[in-house]
Design a protein around this motif. Structure first.
Motif, PDB file in Angstrom:
ATOM      1  N   ALA A   1       0.948   3.965  -2.984  1.00  0.00           N
ATOM      2  CA  ALA A   1       0.252   5.222  -2.700  1.00  0.00           C
ATOM      3  C   ALA A   1       0.551   6.279  -3.753  1.00  0.00           C
ATOM      4  O   ALA A   1      -0.366   6.907  -4.290  1.00  0.00           O
TER       5      ALA A   1
ATOM      6  N   ALA B   1      -0.988   5.308  -6.999  1.00  0.00           N
ATOM      7  CA  ALA B   1      -2.440   5.426  -6.993  1.00  0.00           C
ATOM      8  C   ALA B   1      -2.859   6.864  -7.301  1.00  0.00           C
ATOM      9  O   ALA B   1      -3.849   7.105  -7.989  1.00  0.00           O
ATOM     10  N   MET B   2      -2.071   7.825  -6.803  1.00  0.00           N
ATOM     11  CA  MET B   2      -2.412   9.219  -7.067  1.00  0.00           C
ATOM     12  C   MET B   2      -2.194   9.575  -8.537  1.00  0.00           C
ATOM     13  O   MET B   2      -2.619  10.611  -9.006  1.00  0.00           O
TER      14      MET B   2
ATOM     15  N   VAL C   1      -3.152   0.077  -4.700  1.00  0.00           N
ATOM     16  CA  VAL C   1      -3.558   0.310  -3.314  1.00  0.00           C
ATOM     17  C   VAL C   1      -4.773  -0.551  -2.969  1.00  0.00           C
ATOM     18  O   VAL C   1      -4.842  -1.144  -1.896  1.00  0.00           O
TER      19      VAL C   1
ATOM     20  N   VAL D   1       0.845  -1.198   0.000  1.00  0.00           N
ATOM     21  CA  VAL D   1       0.000   0.000   0.000  1.00  0.00           C
ATOM     22  C   VAL D   1       0.879   1.247   0.000  1.00  0.00           C
ATOM     23  O   VAL D   1       0.643   2.198  -0.746  1.00  0.00           O
TER      24      VAL D   1
END
Lengths: 338, 283
Positions: free
Chosen positions: B242, B245-246, B253, B238
């Protein structure tokens, strides 16, 4: 009442002493030689290290060091952070309001959801509402805060574009309001800076939801079980028999009594929140004490960690004290116990 | 009336009443299977990088997609189960054994020993457990063994207090007195009379704690303590994902995060189910 308060205050003294000794021990156990760290130059000479060690008091015996540490704390000197080059106390004081603002907002949010939910679950025991409350709280306590935070950011910032970017407490293009309390919501309201208030409130939404979800479970469960206990008691039956309306019985009679046990769980809840603060602040780039301590920890800068743990402990001792006093005010029977 | 068959029928009734308990038992079983057979079940090598297939969204070959190094996310999620469960089981076993020992003794003996252990347990419990675990890992050294140790230490007070209260209440019961009058020694009373009676509540705590220990270990590795990359572990995945994922690569994630949440959820529900089955008072 006064004797109760004084006695309760005295009971907090051993806790504070233990806390001070514990933080001192943590500092002693931590790996690495602080003297070698503080000594200048990439390869410090033996004399340099010895000088720094002497200056830091590391050549003394352990009890002497503890005494020095206690004196430093009494003078409100928590040492220097060598990553930021500023006194730890200054850093903590500047950052504490950010963490507290987040934690208190999250706590209020969690209470606003879990108390009605717990009450409804108790009144309609075994109904779909009861099951729903149980499922919601079980899911909430199982969701890792960092996952919840990232998912909320993904959905509301990246995907829907409703939330602001997860960085800092206020938009970087909006000047912060003059610092009065350090709480941005209060400061911007007091100085009439509505743009700042809007931005600060907007940035609080996702992190406080993230934190609130995590503590829904203990609050809902406690409200439900204590409400069930109260609802089956004699005075509620009497009130019903007297023909009082459901709302009066539930809210004015039952809920008031049921809230007391909920008050006692607030200590644990607040403690959980302060713990998860570290994770939430990391995910949302929140400039609080949690992220400060974490960055220091990862950089092997131990004075801030020590200060952070000490502050955390003092905060919790204070919160628990306040809860006990509030309990004593609400329930005279509790005053005899301490 | 045979007690064992009545427990079985009661358990059966609970299970039919509450499908959530069934789901919990099923999920925990799957997790245990994954922990044991994970490396065999993983479709790809969880550590094999493939720079030709970087950041692929979930699809037919890679069900959970691939990460920035082209590693198969599904395989990594599967393999993580063993590590996270290993940490949780080790930590909880340690705190269970030591905690029940200390708590049981202080409940049985009372006196100064009881006073001191309860005071210390109380103080430990007031402190944010995650912060305590964080400080301990930093203090003891940043490795797997210390993550287990820190998790065990922060869980200890729960067992100490629970065992103490349970044993304290039981010791004054008549059947314990009867066992003593019948000529049983302390050791025998503790092992044959007290322990079997405190077990049910301890089992509930054990299950909930397993979930909590997984959460704790993953949270520690998320902030960069304990297990290090490139190890496949839910918290690290995760943390690694992170930033990705953004940039829109949500699967990095979502899958490890959901796996982690599901594992914790299953153990919490199992605790609830055990409470329904074992807690005589709520029947």
């Amino acid at each position: 009442m006064l004797t109760f308060f004084v006695r309760r205050l005295l009971a907090a003294v051993p806790a504070i002493c233990t806390l001070v000794v514990a933080t001192f021990l943590i500092m002693r156990v931590l790996p690495g030689d602080p003297a070698a760290f503080f000594a200048s130059g990439p390869v410090p000479t033996a004399e340099e290290t010895a000088y720094v060690r002497q200056k830091l008091g590391l050549d003394r015996t352990v009890p002497e060091q503890l005494l020095i540490y206690v004196k430093d704390i009494a003078r409100a000197d928590l040492g220097m952070s060598f990553t930021t080059g500023r006194p730890v106390l200054t850093e903590l004081r500047e950052r504490l309001p950010a963490s507290l603002e987040l934690a208190v907002t999250a706590l209020l949010l969690a209470l606003a959801i879990s108390i009605p939910l717990g009450v409804m679950a108790a009144i309609w025991r075994g109904s779909p509402v009861d099951h729903l409350a149980r499922v919601i709280s079980s899911i909430g306590v199982s969701m890792p805060t960092f996952v919840t935070g990232l998912l909320l950011t993904y959905v509301f910032f990246l995907w829907l574009g409703l939330a602001p970017e997860p960085v800092d407490r206020i938009d970087m293009f909006i000047a912060a309001p003059p610092r009065l309390t350090g709480f941005l919501l209060i400061d911007s309201s007091l100085s009439g800076r509505w743009d700042a208030l809007q931005s600060a409130a907007g940035r609080l939404v996702l992190p406080s939801i993230t934190m609130a979800i995590f503590v829904l479970s203990p609050l809902t469960r406690m409200t439900r079980s204590s409400m069930l206990g109260v609802l089956s008691s004699d005075f509620v039956r009497t009130a019903r028999a007297m023909g009082l309306s459901d709302v009066t019985v539930y809210i004015r009679y039952a809920l008031r009594n049921a809230l007391l046990p909920v008050l006692t769980t607030m200590g644990i809840v607040f403690s959980t929140m302060l713990g998860s603060n570290v994770l939430v602040e990391r995910v949302f780039g929140w400039p609080g004490i949690g992220s400060f301590a974490l960055n220091a920890l990862l950089a092997s800068d131990y004075a801030p960690v020590q200060g952070f743990v000490l502050l955390m402990g003092l905060l919790l001792v204070t919160v628990n004290l306040a809860i006990d006093v509030a309990y004593g005010l609400a329930d005279p029977r509790a005053r005899r116990g301490v | 009336m045979q007690p064992s068959s009545s427990i079985v029928s009661h358990a059966a009734r609970i299970v039919t009443l509450n499908w959530l308990s069934v789901a919990a038992v099923a999920t925990v079983t799957i997790l245990l299977l994954l922990a044991v057979f994970g490396p065999m079940l993983a479709p790809f090598d969880p550590y094999a990088t493939d720079l030709g297939h970087v950041l692929l969204p979930p699809g037919r070959t890679h069900w959970f997609g691939t990460d920035q190094l082209g590693r198969d996310v599904l395989s990594r999620v599967i393999v993580s189960a063993r590590l996270d469960l290993f940490i949780a089981v080790c930590a909880v076993t340690a705190s269970f054994t030591i905690g029940v020992g200390i708590g049981g003794l202080s409940g049985y003996l009372g006196g100064a020993f009881d006073l001191w252990t309860s005071r210390i347990a109380e103080m430990l419990q007031v402190f944010p457990l995650f912060v305590l675990a964080m400080a301990l890992v930093a203090a003891l050294g940043n490795d797997l063994r210390n993550v287990i140790l820190a998790t065990a230490i922060v869980n200890l007070p729960f067992y100490v207090r629970l065992a103490r209260v349970e044993v304290g209440v039981l010791s004054s019961q008549l059947f314990v007195e009867a066992a003593r009058v019948a000529g049983n020694g302390d050791a025998r009373i503790i092992a044959r009379v007290l322990l079997p009676n405190v077990m049910p509540n301890l089992m509930i705590q054990l299950s909930v704690n397993l979930g909590w220990a997984i959460l704790n270990a993953a949270s520690l590795s998320f902030i960069g303590l304990g297990i290090r990359p490139p190890t496949a572990e839910w918290g690290i995945m995760v943390a690694d994902g992170a930033a990705q994922a953004m940039a829109g690569n949500w699967w990095l994630v979502v899958f490890p995060g959901v796996a982690l949440a599901l594992a914790v959820f299953a153990f919490n529900l199992l605790g609830d189910a055990l409470r329904d089955i074992l807690d005589v008072r709520s029947r």
